[in-house]
Motif scaffolding. Structure first.
Motif, mmCIF file in Angstrom:
data_model
loop_
_atom_site.group_PDB
_atom_site.id
_atom_site.type_symbol
_atom_site.label_atom_id
_atom_site.label_comp_id
_atom_site.label_asym_id
_atom_site.label_seq_id
_atom_site.Cartn_x
_atom_site.Cartn_y
_atom_site.Cartn_z
ATOM 1 N N ARG A 26 -0.141 -2.650 8.172
ATOM 2 C CA ARG A 26 1.047 -3.489 7.993
ATOM 3 C C ARG A 26 0.992 -4.237 6.668
ATOM 4 N NH1 ARG A 26 1.214 -9.095 10.908
ATOM 5 N NH2 ARG A 26 -0.190 -9.345 9.129
ATOM 6 N N THR A 27 -0.180 -4.801 6.320
ATOM 7 C CA THR A 27 -0.312 -5.572 5.083
ATOM 8 C C THR A 27 -0.074 -4.703 3.862
ATOM 9 O OG1 THR A 27 -1.931 -7.027 6.165
ATOM 10 C CG2 THR A 27 -1.857 -7.070 3.759
ATOM 11 N N LEU A 28 -0.644 -3.509 3.857
ATOM 12 C CA LEU A 28 -0.450 -2.600 2.727
ATOM 13 C C LEU A 28 1.005 -2.151 2.631
ATOM 14 C CD1 LEU A 28 -3.702 -0.472 3.113
ATOM 15 C CD2 LEU A 28 -3.179 -2.038 1.233
ATOM 16 N N ALA A 29 1.609 -1.861 3.782
ATOM 17 C CA ALA A 29 3.014 -1.424 3.783
ATOM 18 C C ALA A 29 3.922 -2.532 3.269
ATOM 19 C CB ALA A 29 3.423 -0.998 5.186
ATOM 20 N N GLU A 30 3.666 -3.776 3.670
ATOM 21 C CA GLU A 30 4.475 -4.900 3.204
ATOM 22 C C GLU A 30 4.311 -5.136 1.705
ATOM 23 O OE1 GLU A 30 3.242 -8.104 5.707
ATOM 24 O OE2 GLU A 30 4.687 -7.616 7.284
ATOM 25 N N ALA A 31 3.155 -4.700 1.155
ATOM 26 C CA ALA A 31 2.920 -4.832 -0.280
ATOM 27 C C ALA A 31 3.600 -3.726 -1.067
ATOM 28 C CB ALA A 31 1.420 -4.831 -0.574
ATOM 29 N N GLY A 32 4.262 -2.820 -0.335
ATOM 30 C CA GLY A 32 4.989 -1.746 -1.008
ATOM 31 C C GLY A 32 4.181 -0.484 -1.234
ATOM 32 N N VAL A 33 3.002 -0.396 -0.605
ATOM 33 C CA VAL A 33 2.178 0.802 -0.778
ATOM 34 C C VAL A 33 2.767 1.932 0.064
ATOM 35 C CG1 VAL A 33 -0.136 1.779 -0.526
ATOM 36 C CG2 VAL A 33 0.148 -0.645 -1.119
#
Length: 242
Positions: free
Chosen positions: A52-59
């Protein structure tokens, strides 16, 4: 062990999102218990938090899948790169926010003081408010889209208009706005503008933005659309009309 609904709730995503991550191969699906329910562990929750954290960072999800199996060194290096990209993105967003606030206040972009002084001088020379507004919009556009060449373009125009004979031509062009497209004075005005331009620059090309830029054509299209007479003059200057 927790259910998929509890896992989603604890991490702050939807059940649908968890299932998407399963389908994309990001989060392995656990085995079902005797009751037919999938049960998730603390390790699953930690993995989901990372995703979730990586996805929210746009990864992108494909990149996330690679990072989840990367070594610790590779993972930390990737996080530093993501952090750098976020810093740049935040800087760009703040610049955009400033532009939006200026737009809200009725100021599209700040113009250099010499441009503002020049616009005021146009009014004193007798140019119409319509012409001054057109020039203001033009310079806002040029300084916003081509800051590397805007100063040279402005100085070139200011030097041209400082010459009385050149200025009189553009005063005539300004006043031609309300004429009919077939007014007999337009061909002579176009001829005099062409001759003055050739005298001003000789064999050199006038200062201009990047040849590949669409901005000059967009500006000229707006100018032509505002006045049939101006459109006729442009046609004459291009040598495509009589």
């Amino acid at each position: 062990m927790i259910t998929i609904g509890q896992l989603a709730s604890y991490v702050g995503v939807s059940v649908k999102t968890v299932r998407v991550y399963h389908a994309k191969g990001l989060l392995p699906e656990p085995e079902r218990d005797a009751s037919g329910y999938r049960r998730y562990s603390a390790g699953d929750a930690i993995a989901l938090i990372k995703i979730r954290t990586l996805a929210e960072a746009g990864v992108p999800l494909v990149r996330i899948r690679e990072l989840l199996t990367a070594s610790d060194t590779e993972f930390q290096q990737a996080l530093r790169e993501i952090d750098d990209a976020l810093v740049a993105r935040i800087r760009d967003l703040r610049a955009t926010q400033k532009r939006l606030r200026k737009l809200s206040a009725g100021r599209l972009a700040p113009l250099p003081a010499e441009v503002v002084d020049h616009l005021e001088q146009l009014g004193r020379w007798g140019f119409t408010d319509r012409w001054v507004d057109l020039q203001r919009d033009l310079w806002i556009l040029v300084f916003a889209t081509h800051p590397e060449s805007a100063d040279a373009l402005f100085r070139d125009q200011a030097q041209s208009l400082a010459r009385p004979e050149f200025r009189q031509l553009f005063l005539a062009y300004d006043r031609a706005h309300d004429l009919d497209a077939d007014d007999p004075t337009l061909p002579d005005l176009a001829r005099r503008i062409r001759a003055a331009t050739q005298e001003r620059y000789g064999s050199s090309a006038p200062a201009q933005v990047d040849a590949a830029s669409p901005i000059p054509a967009l500006v000229q299209d707006d100018v032509n659309a505002s006045s049939p007479a101006w459109r006729r003059i442009d046609t004459l200057l291009r040598g495509t009309g009589s």
